[in-house]
Design an enzyme around this catalytic site. Structure first.
Site, PDB file in Angstrom:
ATOM      1  N   TYR A 108      24.002 -32.666 -84.732  1.00  0.00           N
ATOM      2  CA  TYR A 108      23.532 -33.475 -83.607  1.00  0.00           C
ATOM      3  C   TYR A 108      24.651 -33.589 -82.583  1.00  0.00           C
ATOM      4  CZ  TYR A 108      26.160 -37.840 -84.150  1.00  0.00           C
ATOM      5  OH  TYR A 108      27.143 -38.782 -84.172  1.00  0.00           O
ATOM      6  N   TRP A 200      26.517 -45.824 -87.264  1.00  0.00           N
ATOM      7  CA  TRP A 200      25.964 -44.951 -88.298  1.00  0.00           C
ATOM      8  C   TRP A 200      26.867 -43.753 -88.570  1.00  0.00           C
ATOM      9  CZ3 TRP A 200      24.240 -39.823 -88.373  1.00  0.00           C
ATOM     10  CH2 TRP A 200      23.455 -39.455 -89.471  1.00  0.00           C
ATOM     11  N   ASP A 201      27.280 -43.027 -87.520  1.00  0.00           N
ATOM     12  CA  ASP A 201      28.069 -41.816 -87.755  1.00  0.00           C
ATOM     13  C   ASP A 201      29.470 -42.149 -88.253  1.00  0.00           C
ATOM     14  OD1 ASP A 201      28.524 -42.954 -85.314  1.00  0.00           O
ATOM     15  OD2 ASP A 201      28.454 -41.086 -84.169  1.00  0.00           O
ATOM     16  N   THR A 202      30.047 -43.277 -87.805  1.00  0.00           N
ATOM     17  CA  THR A 202      31.346 -43.689 -88.336  1.00  0.00           C
ATOM     18  C   THR A 202      31.243 -43.965 -89.831  1.00  0.00           C
ATOM     19  OG1 THR A 202      32.062 -44.677 -86.248  1.00  0.00           O
ATOM     20  CG2 THR A 202      33.141 -45.469 -88.238  1.00  0.00           C
TER      21      THR A 202
END
Length: 625
Positions: A108, A200-202
């Site tokens: 993404y 979220w990605d962290t």
């Protein structure tokens, strides 16, 4: 609710697709078409035409993005559109799209194409080749530091420093919107990650390191585009709290065993009792105990103990109105534990313990947990304010208000006991202010329950225009609606109100018995009336978080008004205040420690239980969608 991805049924798997690129989109009508076109062209430059797919994860947009995405999906079979009627948050949209994707390599990047697309091949091949499980672009690598405006660069530097320090991450940039995951890494981590928005990605990267996945961080050319989305609501309230939450889960909770919990409970007992000596002379307590009737002191303690099951019943009724059916015994124990914490920490920080217990052990969401606590506090304040008001009316009818005016002007002095006029006025102002705020708060909640306009959403919107506002407002909405559920229901309001009156009646009766235990010999009617007023004002005054457990403010209020309104010496009034508070605190601390043991409040156990609850919630959410 979500509808199937445009172009093919959601359950269909396309043979040959190796790479799935997800584009998280929220109100991107001006850029989404160009972003999809550039993405397709870039992927075609290093992958076979049928080896990839592009999924537009459109997250509850209210512009033309859904129509544009549907059109592109209809024109090119490699483009799919994942639509949501409600906001899932960036992380939620990515997670749902990755789950529906066909590729084994999941990619993404942000739709503004801030990261140079020449890096896409490196990002994909890091994972597709099997060399790494996770790959992420970085704007803060030493060899290629991105030039960012101060309003973006400074918060980003601070954020990444906090993540590295608290969460022990080896990466330099956790939020660059340019990442890839293997299917195995995603499937392993998705149930561990709790945030569904910007963090979220962290959290994926941090937990991925803890699991031992191979992670590649490489420098990218990055150019900021569009307006900054850094704001107070998102970065302070959202990201900061998520860092602390993850730090607690990964670094603190695993180290807290049952043995540690029991030891902490015993230490808490000693600490709470030791704190009392900072505000009360221990020699006075010993002198008071030497003059009391121990049988009556025991009776006072027993009467106060009776109020705790009533607290559990009241809390059960509050939760029932919010849709949760719980056992009174469990709830009484949870209240004991949280109130013990409140004796130690100022600003009622122990209340967070109760919200944690009902969340971890019973699955009650934090917004509802804190709302139930707020409801309980409001009823407490309303009840004691009402009790003080009733007595005040009685004093006015008997012409005793002049005694209150005198003590406000001159303070209290007698023997070795002296309370200055300034301290007396401070107590009176705090008590009056808290009572007014409590009454006004109830009226405000009741009126807002009938209002058509969403005041919460419009108010919070003034402080931030970022899409994260929707996420924050949803939480606040749930909190306020839970308050309204009880305040707006006459039957529920009456039932909880009656319980509150009974609880505080027993609190006052405890103080009266303590006075008799000290040998006070005055008209019982006068004693009860004055005790109602003194206890009520004292409890209103100690709401101000100046000392742990309100120790000090309660004694001042009780001493001043007992000495002013009843024929009791200031020394005797102070002795009664000290003993009354000591009895109540002792019951609270003993009940708190016993509850820790009986409920087995081991955070290690709670972690496993809360994880199971979280998994069930996710499964139910996926079933509903």
């Amino acid at each position: 609710m979500e509808r199937p991805i445009a172009g093919r049924p959601a359950a269909t798997s396309t043979a040959g697709v190796e790479v799935s690129v997800v584009l998280p989109a929220y109100n991107e009508e001006r850029t989404i078409e160009n972003t999809v076109r550039v993405t397709l062209e870039t992927l075609e430059s290093f992958l076979p035409a049928d080896a990839f797919e592009v999924i537009i994860a459109e997250d509850g947009c209210d512009d033309r993005t859904p129509e544009i995405a549907d059109q592109m999906a209809a024109e090119d079979s490699r483009v799919r559109h994942f639509h949501s009627d409600r906001r899932l948050g960036r992380g939620g949209a990515l997670e749902h799209a990755f789950e529906a994707a066909d590729g084994e390599t999941l990619v993404y990047f942000d739709t503004d194409l801030a990261t140079d697309m020449r890096h896409l091949e490196e990002l994909v091949e890091c994972v597709r080749s099997g060399e790494y499980d996770i790959a992420t672009g970085s704007r803060w690598m030493p060899e290629n530091v991105a030039h960012r405006p101060a309003e973006r660069g400074v918060p980003s530097r601070v954020y990444n420093t906090l993540v590295r320090f608290f969460l022990r991450s080896d990466l330099r940039d956790h939020q660059c919107g340019f990442k890839a995951f293997s299917r195995e890494a995603f499937d392993t981590l998705r149930y561990e990650v709790e945030d569904n928005h910007w963090f979220w990605d962290t959290e994926m990267l941090v937990r991925g390191q803890r699991y031992g996945f191979r992670i590649r961080e490489f420098a990218v050319d990055w150019e900021p585009k569009g307006d900054t989305k850094v704001d107070l609501v998102r970065d302070v309230l959202g990201m900061g709290s998520q860092i602390l939450r993850t730090w607690w889960q990964l670094s603190v909770r695993p180290r807290i065993t049952r043995r540690v919990t029991i030891f902490a409970g015993l230490l808490l007992t000693v600490f709470a009792l030791a704190l009392m000596t900072l505000y009360i002379d221990p020699s006075e307590v010993l002198a008071v105990l030497g003059q009391t009737d121990p049988t009556l002191v025991a009776v006072a303690a027993a009467v106060y103990v009776l109020s705790w099951p009533l607290r559990g019943v009241r809390y059960r009724d509050i939760l029932n109105e919010l849709g949760y059916r719980e056992n009174t015994g469990f709830l009484t124990g949870a209240i004991f534990i949280s109130q013990t914490g409140n004796l130690v920490f100022p600003a009622r920080a122990g209340d967070a313990v109760r919200a944690y217990i009902v969340k971890a052990r019973r699955g009650i969401p934090y917004p509802s947990g804190f709302a139930s606590l707020a409801i309980e506090r409001v009823f407490d304040l309303l009840t004691i304010a009402g009790m003080a008001g009733v007595v005040l009316v009685g004093l006015a009818a008997t012409g005793s208000l002049s005694d209150i005016a005198t003590v406000l002007a001159n303070g209290v002095s007698g023997g070795e006991v002296s309370v200055s006029p300034e301290d007396v006025r401070t107590v009176a102002y705090v008590a009056a202010g808290v009572g007014i705020v409590a009454i006004a708060g109830v009226f405000g909640i009741a009126l807002s329950a009938r209002a058509d306009r969403n005041l919460v959403r419009s108010t919070v919107g003034r402080f931030s225009s970022d899409s994260y506002v929707e996420y924050v407002v949803d939480i606040i909405d749930q909190f306020v609606s839970d308050l309204q559920a009880v305040a707006g229901d006459r039957t529920a309001f009456s039932r909880v109100g009656v319980s509150s009156v009974a609880i505080w009646m027993l609190d006052v009766v405890t103080a009266v018995i303590v006075l008799f235990a000290l040998g006070v010999d005055i008209d019982p009617v006068v004693l009860v009336g004055v005790s109602f007023f003194a206890v009520s004002v004292g409890n209103l005054a100690k709401v101000l978080p100046l000392s742990p457990g309100g120790i000090g403010l309660y004694e001042i209020a009780f001493t001043v008004f007992m000495a002013a309104l009843a024929p009791i010496s200031p020394a005797m009034a102070l002795a009664a205040a000290v003993l009354d508070h000591a009895v109540k605190n002792a019951v609270t601390v003993v009940g708190g420690v016993l509850s820790m043991l009986l409920l087995n409040v081991s955070l290690t156990t709670a972690v496993e239980e809360s994880r199971e609850i979280s998994d069930r919630e996710r499964e139910l959410a996926e079933t509903d969608s």
